[in-house]
Motif scaffolding. Structure first.
Motif, PDB file in Angstrom:
ATOM      1  N   PRO A   1      48.779  62.753   5.574  1.00 53.58           N
ATOM      2  CA  PRO A   1      48.598  61.359   5.990  1.00 53.58           C
ATOM      3  C   PRO A   1      47.129  61.061   6.299  1.00 53.58           C
ATOM      4  CG  PRO A   1      49.591  62.645   7.751  1.00 53.58           C
ATOM      5  CD  PRO A   1      49.553  63.537   6.551  1.00 53.58           C
TER       6      PRO A   1
ATOM      7  N   SER B   1      44.905  58.184  12.022  1.00 57.60           N
ATOM      8  CA  SER B   1      46.112  58.343  11.201  1.00 57.60           C
ATOM      9  C   SER B   1      46.246  59.726  10.594  1.00 57.60           C
ATOM     10  CB  SER B   1      46.120  57.295  10.077  1.00 57.60           C
ATOM     11  OG  SER B   1      46.178  55.998  10.605  1.00 57.60           O
TER      12      SER B   1
ATOM     13  N   THR C   1      48.177  55.975   3.752  1.00 57.91           N
ATOM     14  CA  THR C   1      49.566  56.441   3.816  1.00 57.91           C
ATOM     15  C   THR C   1      50.440  55.477   4.613  1.00 57.91           C
ATOM     16  OG1 THR C   1      49.017  57.831   5.731  1.00 57.91           O
ATOM     17  CG2 THR C   1      48.969  58.868   3.559  1.00 57.91           C
ATOM     18  N   PHE C   2      49.999  54.239   4.732  1.00 60.72           N
ATOM     19  CA  PHE C   2      50.803  53.182   5.354  1.00 60.72           C
ATOM     20  C   PHE C   2      51.606  52.520   4.243  1.00 60.72           C
ATOM     21  CE2 PHE C   2      51.124  48.779   7.172  1.00 60.72           C
ATOM     22  CZ  PHE C   2      51.872  49.112   8.291  1.00 60.72           C
TER      23      PHE C   2
ATOM     24  N   ARG D   1      58.837  53.226   4.019  1.00 62.70           N
ATOM     25  CA  ARG D   1      59.701  54.390   3.825  1.00 62.70           C
ATOM     26  C   ARG D   1      61.078  53.899   3.386  1.00 62.70           C
ATOM     27  NH1 ARG D   1      54.572  55.404   5.508  1.00 62.70           N
ATOM     28  NH2 ARG D   1      54.257  57.618   5.948  1.00 62.70           N
TER      29      ARG D   1
ATOM     30  N   ASP E   1      62.723  51.926  12.596  1.00 59.23           N
ATOM     31  CA  ASP E   1      61.436  52.239  11.979  1.00 59.23           C
ATOM     32  C   ASP E   1      60.517  51.078  12.286  1.00 59.23           C
ATOM     33  OD1 ASP E   1      62.193  54.650  10.832  1.00 59.23           O
ATOM     34  OD2 ASP E   1      62.649  53.778   8.871  1.00 59.23           O
TER      35      ASP E   1
ATOM     36  N   TYR F   1      56.604  49.333  11.885  1.00 58.80           N
ATOM     37  CA  TYR F   1      55.367  49.278  11.122  1.00 58.80           C
ATOM     38  C   TYR F   1      54.409  48.330  11.833  1.00 58.80           C
ATOM     39  CZ  TYR F   1      58.177  51.427   7.439  1.00 58.80           C
ATOM     40  OH  TYR F   1      58.981  52.278   6.722  1.00 58.80           O
TER      41      TYR F   1
ATOM     42  N   ASP G   1      57.650  59.896  14.870  1.00 59.54           N
ATOM     43  CA  ASP G   1      57.831  60.048  13.427  1.00 59.54           C
ATOM     44  C   ASP G   1      58.350  58.777  12.767  1.00 59.54           C
ATOM     45  OD1 ASP G   1      56.942  62.619  13.564  1.00 59.54           O
ATOM     46  OD2 ASP G   1      58.923  63.553  13.412  1.00 59.54           O
TER      47      ASP G   1
ATOM     48  N   PHE H   1      54.755  53.782  12.150  1.00 56.57           N
ATOM     49  CA  PHE H   1      53.759  53.831  11.089  1.00 56.57           C
ATOM     50  C   PHE H   1      52.751  52.726  11.343  1.00 56.57           C
ATOM     51  CE2 PHE H   1      58.040  54.809   9.568  1.00 56.57           C
ATOM     52  CZ  PHE H   1      57.890  56.159   9.276  1.00 56.57           C
ATOM     53  N   SER H   2      51.456  53.042  11.219  1.00 59.61           N
ATOM     54  CA  SER H   2      50.462  52.045  11.602  1.00 59.61           C
ATOM     55  C   SER H   2      49.268  52.050  10.667  1.00 59.61           C
ATOM     56  CB  SER H   2      49.985  52.287  13.047  1.00 59.61           C
ATOM     57  OG  SER H   2      49.310  53.516  13.159  1.00 59.61           O
ATOM     58  N   ASP H   3      48.619  50.890  10.633  1.00 58.93           N
ATOM     59  CA  ASP H   3      47.387  50.699   9.882  1.00 58.93           C
ATOM     60  C   ASP H   3      46.491  49.843  10.754  1.00 58.93           C
ATOM     61  OD1 ASP H   3      45.580  50.851   7.827  1.00 58.93           O
ATOM     62  OD2 ASP H   3      46.502  49.302   6.601  1.00 58.93           O
TER      63      ASP H   3
END
Length: 340
Positions: free
Chosen positions: A34, A44, A194-195, A198, A296, A298, A321, A324-326
């Motif tokens: 990642p 990240s 890697t954002f 899924r 999940d 984001y 896990d 997920f972030s940007d």
């Protein structure tokens, strides 16, 4: 003399040449680790250093702030011994070739007082393969790079859509906002990051964006609709005032067309006649969800928003896990414009 690197729990093995960062070595050998900004600020790429030692020749380690002891930043860390890393690998991204290509600006639209939408066309017979949520770099004439999230879904790739926020005193965004003309030729590199959405899970989805953090979330949502994902999806879009909702009708149209999708705009400096949610966007999510353990999530936007959301959501049971972030960095102009 190269150094051997092993990942857990995947038990993937690769080597790093002297002076090569862990991430550069992994990407060179098709190992999907990642990463995000690649400049040591977003965190990240953080991995657990189970065994071995690393050095940071660049000295850039701000992404380690708040991370547990024994964490390393693979985008900056250079091995000085054989390593064992604890890290979740992302195999799909590693299988997509990162390419450098020319592109033409085929359309430029002013969406709001400080956001421009660009459509980029690649050379004939060329397409950029990417996952929904990834970004690309513009490569400037002096070699500097400026990152922007891809706002269109992978299936809709006749042109690449970007949302560019005018950053005060930002040289590149000044140029894009005021002087860039249609038909201009630029050079890009991507896809990166890697954002991405899924797909191999049944968990309901929360997407939280700040400002032009809406861009990669738009790509994810449109991709989810296209492939038939019917898990509950909730979009929270946080901005200052109503005028900052630069595509105000689009999420409303999604909500009308897809019963499993809901949309909540949140204003931190609301207009006098605003009847919707107010405050910080992460607080709206937390107020609506006392238990996030089954979701999940984001997060995309300015680093303070992403970090506040991370803390609030983990406090409500969200496993790391499944977050997920940007995080967009606005200054200096490095990851400065990734969607913003």
């Amino acid at each position: 003399m190269s150094f051997q690197i092993r990942t857990e729990p995947a038990d993937q093995h690769f080597d790093a040449a002297p002076g090569e960062t862990i991430l550069a070595a992994a990407l060179r050998q098709g190992v999907g680790l990642p990463y995000g900004c690649r400049n040591g600020t977003c965190g990240s790429c953080a991995a657990q250093l189970i065994a071995g030692q690393v050095d940071y020749p660049s000295g850039t380690t701000s992404g380690l702030e708040g991370k547990p002891p024994g964490t390393c930043l693979t985008c900056q860390a250079v091995p000085t011994a054989d390593l064992v890393l604890g890290v979740t690998q992302i195999r799909g991204v590693a299988q997509i070739e990162v390419r450098t290509l020319p592109c033409r600006v085929v359309r430029k639209e002013h969406l709001s007082h400080d956001v421009v939408r660009l459509y980029l066309k690649l050379p004939e017979q060329q397409r950029l393969q990417f996952f929904a949520g990834q970004y690309l770099d513009f490569i400037l004439r002096d070699g500097r790079k400026r990152a922007f999230s891809i706002a269109n879904a992978p299936h809709d790739d006749a042109a690449i859509e970007l949302h560019v926020r005018h950053v005060p005193q930002g040289q590149f965004t000044d140029y894009v906002f005021n002087d860039l003309q249609e038909k201009t030729i630029l050079r890009i590199q991507g896809p990166l990051g890697t954002f991405f959405l899924r797909e191999d899970t049944d968990r309901p989805i929360i997407l939280m964006g700040g400002g032009t953090g809406f861009a990669p979330l738009k790509a994810m949502i449109e991709h989810a609709f296209h492939i038939g994902i019917e898990r509950p999806m909730q979009l929270y879009w946080g901005v200052r005032a109503r005028r900052d909702l630069y595509l105000p009708d689009l999420p409303l149209a999604w909500a009308r067309a897809h019963p499993h999708f809901t949309y909540t705009p949140v204003l931190s400096e609301p207009d006098p006649d605003w009847q919707g949610r107010t405050g910080f966007v992460h607080e709206a999510v937390a107020a609506d969800h006392a238990d996030l353990s089954g979701f999940d999530c984001y997060l995309s936007g300015p680093p303070p928003m992403v970090e506040a959301g991370r803390r609030a959501f983990e406090a409500r049971g969200l496993p790391r896990d499944h977050l997920f972030s940007d995080a967009f960095e606005y200054a200096p102009e490095t990851r400065a414009a990734a969607g913003g």
